[in-house]
Every structure is written in structure tokens, then in C-alpha cells.
Design a protein around this motif. Structure first.
Motif, PDB file in Angstrom:
ATOM      1  N   TYR A 219      -4.231   9.824 -11.748  1.00 47.86           N
ATOM      2  CA  TYR A 219      -4.358   8.473 -11.213  1.00 47.86           C
ATOM      3  C   TYR A 219      -5.748   7.918 -11.516  1.00 47.86           C
ATOM      4  CZ  TYR A 219      -7.344  10.305  -7.540  1.00 47.86           C
ATOM      5  OH  TYR A 219      -8.377  10.891  -6.872  1.00 47.86           O
ATOM      6  N   ALA A 220      -5.893   6.615 -11.290  1.00 53.91           N
ATOM      7  CA  ALA A 220      -7.177   5.930 -11.422  1.00 53.91           C
ATOM      8  C   ALA A 220      -7.166   4.786 -10.416  1.00 53.91           C
ATOM      9  CB  ALA A 220      -7.369   5.414 -12.840  1.00 53.91           C
ATOM     10  N   GLU A 221      -8.218   4.006 -10.411  1.00 52.07           N
ATOM     11  CA  GLU A 221      -8.304   2.864  -9.493  1.00 52.07           C
ATOM     12  C   GLU A 221      -7.587   1.658 -10.100  1.00 52.07           C
ATOM     13  OE1 GLU A 221      -9.475   2.850  -6.379  1.00 52.07           O
ATOM     14  OE2 GLU A 221      -9.774   5.006  -6.608  1.00 52.07           O
ATOM     15  N   THR A 222      -6.272   1.779 -10.226  1.00 51.11           N
ATOM     16  CA  THR A 222      -5.448   0.689 -10.736  1.00 51.11           C
ATOM     17  C   THR A 222      -4.325   0.443  -9.736  1.00 51.11           C
ATOM     18  OG1 THR A 222      -3.962   2.140 -11.958  1.00 51.11           O
ATOM     19  CG2 THR A 222      -5.920   1.357 -13.139  1.00 51.11           C
ATOM     20  N   PRO A 223      -3.770  -0.760  -9.705  1.00 49.38           N
ATOM     21  CA  PRO A 223      -2.700  -1.049  -8.736  1.00 49.38           C
ATOM     22  C   PRO A 223      -1.498  -0.116  -8.851  1.00 49.38           C
ATOM     23  CG  PRO A 223      -3.540  -3.089  -9.655  1.00 49.38           C
ATOM     24  CD  PRO A 223      -4.169  -1.964 -10.437  1.00 49.38           C
ATOM     25  N   ASN A 224      -1.031   0.161 -10.053  1.00 49.78           N
ATOM     26  CA  ASN A 224       0.135   1.032 -10.196  1.00 49.78           C
ATOM     27  C   ASN A 224      -0.167   2.470  -9.778  1.00 49.78           C
ATOM     28  OD1 ASN A 224       1.893  -0.970 -11.026  1.00 49.78           O
ATOM     29  ND2 ASN A 224       1.350  -0.720 -13.166  1.00 49.78           N
ATOM     30  N   SER A 225      -1.357   2.944 -10.083  1.00 50.11           N
ATOM     31  CA  SER A 225      -1.747   4.284  -9.634  1.00 50.11           C
ATOM     32  C   SER A 225      -1.817   4.347  -8.110  1.00 50.11           C
ATOM     33  CB  SER A 225      -3.116   4.668 -10.205  1.00 50.11           C
ATOM     34  OG  SER A 225      -3.017   4.974 -11.563  1.00 50.11           O
ATOM     35  N   ARG A 226      -2.351   3.309  -7.518  1.00 50.70           N
ATOM     36  CA  ARG A 226      -2.470   3.283  -6.057  1.00 50.70           C
ATOM     37  C   ARG A 226      -1.109   3.328  -5.384  1.00 50.70           C
ATOM     38  NH1 ARG A 226      -7.424  -0.862  -4.689  1.00 50.70           N
ATOM     39  NH2 ARG A 226      -8.982   0.269  -5.887  1.00 50.70           N
ATOM     40  N   LYS A 227      -0.122   2.652  -5.964  1.00 51.01           N
ATOM     41  CA  LYS A 227       1.233   2.682  -5.396  1.00 51.01           C
ATOM     42  C   LYS A 227       1.780   4.106  -5.398  1.00 51.01           C
ATOM     43  CE  LYS A 227       3.196  -0.297  -8.131  1.00 51.01           C
ATOM     44  NZ  LYS A 227       4.153  -1.238  -8.759  1.00 51.01           N
ATOM     45  N   ALA A 228       1.707   4.775  -6.531  1.00 48.90           N
ATOM     46  CA  ALA A 228       2.225   6.139  -6.636  1.00 48.90           C
ATOM     47  C   ALA A 228       1.448   7.086  -5.728  1.00 48.90           C
ATOM     48  CB  ALA A 228       2.157   6.611  -8.088  1.00 48.90           C
ATOM     49  N   PHE A 229       0.135   6.936  -5.691  1.00 48.60           N
ATOM     50  CA  PHE A 229      -0.729   7.752  -4.830  1.00 48.60           C
ATOM     51  C   PHE A 229      -0.341   7.566  -3.371  1.00 48.60           C
ATOM     52  CE2 PHE A 229      -4.492   8.824  -2.438  1.00 48.60           C
ATOM     53  CZ  PHE A 229      -5.118   9.825  -3.147  1.00 48.60           C
ATOM     54  N   ALA A 230      -0.144   6.304  -2.959  1.00 54.02           N
ATOM     55  CA  ALA A 230       0.191   6.005  -1.559  1.00 54.02           C
ATOM     56  C   ALA A 230       1.532   6.610  -1.165  1.00 54.02           C
ATOM     57  CB  ALA A 230       0.195   4.492  -1.337  1.00 54.02           C
ATOM     58  N   VAL A 231       2.511   6.534  -2.034  1.00 52.35           N
ATOM     59  CA  VAL A 231       3.826   7.114  -1.730  1.00 52.35           C
ATOM     60  C   VAL A 231       3.713   8.623  -1.567  1.00 52.35           C
ATOM     61  CG1 VAL A 231       6.145   7.541  -2.655  1.00 52.35           C
ATOM     62  CG2 VAL A 231       5.162   5.246  -2.751  1.00 52.35           C
ATOM     63  N   ALA A 232       3.019   9.278  -2.471  1.00 51.75           N
ATOM     64  CA  ALA A 232       2.854  10.733  -2.380  1.00 51.75           C
ATOM     65  C   ALA A 232       2.129  11.122  -1.094  1.00 51.75           C
ATOM     66  CB  ALA A 232       2.097  11.257  -3.600  1.00 51.75           C
ATOM     67  N   LYS A 233       1.080  10.372  -0.747  1.00 53.09           N
ATOM     68  CA  LYS A 233       0.334  10.657   0.490  1.00 53.09           C
ATOM     69  C   LYS A 233       1.205  10.419   1.716  1.00 53.09           C
ATOM     70  CE  LYS A 233      -4.193  11.372   0.336  1.00 53.09           C
ATOM     71  NZ  LYS A 233      -4.815  12.573   0.836  1.00 53.09           N
ATOM     72  N   HIS A 234       1.912   9.300   1.737  1.00 52.67           N
ATOM     73  CA  HIS A 234       2.748   8.948   2.880  1.00 52.67           C
ATOM     74  C   HIS A 234       3.848   9.983   3.115  1.00 52.67           C
ATOM     75  CE1 HIS A 234       4.810   6.457   5.805  1.00 52.67           C
ATOM     76  NE2 HIS A 234       5.928   6.633   5.121  1.00 52.67           N
ATOM     77  N   LEU A 235       4.410  10.491   2.029  1.00 53.06           N
ATOM     78  CA  LEU A 235       5.476  11.483   2.146  1.00 53.06           C
ATOM     79  C   LEU A 235       4.943  12.890   2.356  1.00 53.06           C
ATOM     80  CD1 LEU A 235       7.849  10.139  -0.645  1.00 53.06           C
ATOM     81  CD2 LEU A 235       8.115   9.894   1.842  1.00 53.06           C
TER      82      LEU A 235
END
Length: 75
Positions: free
Chosen positions: A5-21
């Protein structure tokens, strides 16, 4: 699973889903400013040279929406 990942909107979405789950994901920050996404090693994983990228064993995804669906299925 390993998420590049990086500090990009699409990376943040995937990162957030993984963290949330609360999935067992290894995080691999990819420094775009230093060109980490253009190295031969990274291009072997994703020929597009973009993040996010998810690796789960020999399986690789490199489109944020597909990654989020895959993560949801793993939860």
C-alpha cells in the motif's frame, strides 16, 4: 496475506477494509516517491506498477475493489 500500500485513496480503501475486518495481513508500505513501485521486484508482482497489491500465497490481486471483495470473503 500481504498488502502492498501507499498513501493513495485506493490503497487506503483496501487498508481500511483489512483493518476493519481484523484480518491477518502483513503490511508492506510502498514508497512511491522513492520509486519503490517501479523496481523489478515490485513489477514482477504487479506489471502495472501501482498499489494496492494483495498477495495471498501464489494468488495476487492488484485492483482495489477486487481486493476489498476478496478480503470480505476471507472474513
Amino acid at each position: 496475506m500481504k498488502l502492498f500500500y501507499a498513501e493513495t485513496p485506493n490503497s487506503r480503501k483496501a487498508f481500511a477494509v483489512a483493518k476493519h475486518l481484523d484480518l491477518p495481513v502483513t503490511w508492506a508500505f510502498t514508497d512511491l516517491q522513492k520509486g519503490a513501485h517501479k523496481t523489478p521486484a515490485f513489477l514482477a508482482i504487479n506489471p502495472n506498477g501501482k498499489v494496492p497489491v494483495l498477495q495471498d500465497g501464489a494468488f495476487t490481486l492488484f485492483e482495489s475493489n477486487a481486493i476489498m471483495v476478496y478480503l470480505a470473503q476471507q472474513a
